[in-house]
Design an enzyme around this catalytic site. Sequence first.
Site, mmCIF file in Angstrom:
data_model
loop_
_atom_site.group_PDB
_atom_site.id
_atom_site.type_symbol
_atom_site.label_atom_id
_atom_site.label_comp_id
_atom_site.label_asym_id
_atom_site.label_seq_id
_atom_site.Cartn_x
_atom_site.Cartn_y
_atom_site.Cartn_z
ATOM 1 N N LYS A 1 0.864 -1.190 0.000
ATOM 2 C CA LYS A 1 0.000 0.000 0.000
ATOM 3 C C LYS A 1 0.889 1.224 0.000
ATOM 4 O O LYS A 1 1.991 1.206 0.549
ATOM 5 C CB LYS A 1 -0.859 0.028 1.263
ATOM 6 C CG LYS A 1 -2.065 0.917 1.133
ATOM 7 C CD LYS A 1 -3.213 0.135 0.549
ATOM 8 C CE LYS A 1 -4.430 0.964 0.325
ATOM 9 N NZ LYS A 1 -5.598 0.101 0.010
ATOM 10 N N ASP B 1 -7.041 4.074 -4.785
ATOM 11 C CA ASP B 1 -7.637 3.942 -3.454
ATOM 12 C C ASP B 1 -8.320 5.290 -3.205
ATOM 13 O O ASP B 1 -8.511 6.064 -4.161
ATOM 14 C CB ASP B 1 -6.566 3.634 -2.387
ATOM 15 C CG ASP B 1 -7.176 3.119 -1.085
ATOM 16 O OD1 ASP B 1 -7.571 1.962 -1.035
ATOM 17 O OD2 ASP B 1 -7.273 3.896 -0.110
HETATM 18 N N1 GLU Z 1 -7.231 0.029 -3.075
HETATM 19 C C1 GLU Z 1 -7.968 -1.154 -3.395
HETATM 20 C C2 GLU Z 1 -8.010 -2.073 -2.193
HETATM 21 O O1 GLU Z 1 -8.048 -1.610 -1.080
HETATM 22 C C3 GLU Z 1 -7.516 -1.805 -4.685
HETATM 23 C C4 GLU Z 1 -6.086 -2.183 -4.741
HETATM 24 C C5 GLU Z 1 -5.600 -2.650 -6.106
HETATM 25 O O2 GLU Z 1 -6.410 -2.694 -7.038
HETATM 26 O O3 GLU Z 1 -4.417 -2.954 -6.208
HETATM 27 O O4 GLU Z 1 -8.048 -3.274 -2.296
#
Ligand code: GLU
Length: 443
Positions: free
Chosen positions: A126, A166
């Site tokens: 992340k 996100d």
């Molecule tokens: N931010 C999204 C999540 O919390 C998607 C992450 C992604 O597609 O890599 O899963």
Amino acid sequence: MSYANEVFERVVKENPGELEFHQAVKEVLSTLEPIVSKYEKEYKEAGLLERLVEPERIISFRVPWVDDKGQVQVNKGYRIQFNSAIGPYKGGIRLHPSVNQGILKFLGFEQVFKNSLTGLPMGGGKGGSNFDPKGKSDNEVMRFCQSFMNELYRHIGADTDVPAGDIGTGAREVGYFFGQYKRLTGLYEGVLTGKGLAFGGSLARKEATGYGVVYIAAEMLNGVGGDVAGKKVGISGSGNVAIYCAEKFKELGAKVVTVSDSNGYIYDENGINIDAVKEIKEVKRGRIKDYTNYVKSAKYVENEKPWVESMDIAAPCATQNEVDEKYANLMVKNGVKLIAEGANMPLTNEAVKIVQDNTILYMPGKAANAGGVSVSGLEMSQNSLRLSWTFEEVDERLKGIMKNIYKQVTETAEEFGRKGDFVTGANIAGFKKVATAMIAQGV
Ligand code: GLU
């Protein structure tokens, strides 16, 4: 003291002030007991839980950029590369003033288990910044994104670490990140997901998280002989997840009566007009209050959350800890029968206990919102194949993945003597694969 508890205490001691991270670790470790007790000797010897709670790498950097007035602004930038046992790091980039290292560590930690549950080969990561895109011009957002990528590009790659959207990061930001990555490396590769359709994005990626929430809610209802049609649904948030969650619920015959943002919520007893929300949020980047300009009969309640209303299904799609004990009790009182989390960790641990004690069917975010990252995984596959699948093809695969997550979660809960406890089911199922890979790969 149990092994899991020992490790939790160590996390609290060694990561002072990172409250959301403590919370996420506690939620997972407290449910792993049935599997940890079974393999305790092996796990302990391998330092498995100690390794699991420590990110492989934290990258933190300065993000300087010039605003429209010519003033230099400085933000903090991060990428948490949490765990690469089962695939390249994968997870979004959050752009929000609340972002700090502890919040990104909680999100990265969650992502490890979520990505494992999808069945696709993705590790957990992340990133983000305390930059606030709200009120910034397109050019300011572009300069910020370029500066962020000037640092990040050397740490990511299609087979290394694949960021995505996100909160605060949508197609616009992903486009700017991708453009700068390409400029710096000369590589045209699937290094980011959630890209525009003109340059390697996947159909149905935008819809995937919200649709996935509804697909798993339908499975949960099916499991008790129920059905989505005719249900009254309350949704919080009005971003990408909330919008497409509402769209799919409506398509399946449910009535969505609420959406919200951090200022307040909308209640529309005739069912939320999704086109209006799309225009307010996706086109005008406005506030949800403006909904009353589109639907005069709708009610807007400032400084309150949708959970004060009565509803059958609650889908919290806003942000972490939006549902505390007070709101969990209100959900019980207001007749909620099912909760599917579109956001990451929207319920506090205390709220989870209340809804589970009151036998509300409750699916945690790492299972319920895994549709987004699943289609990100499918975007990576399409980029590697240099092919684009149709909307229907991606949507079918997404449905299959969500069904499979439900199956894994319920079967694992049952296997470990916790039938109906989807938190334990999701955590153990996600953990098992990662643990096996970590042990097989040595220290
Ligand atoms: N931010 C999204 C999540 O919390 C998607 C992450 C992604 O597609 O890599 O899963």
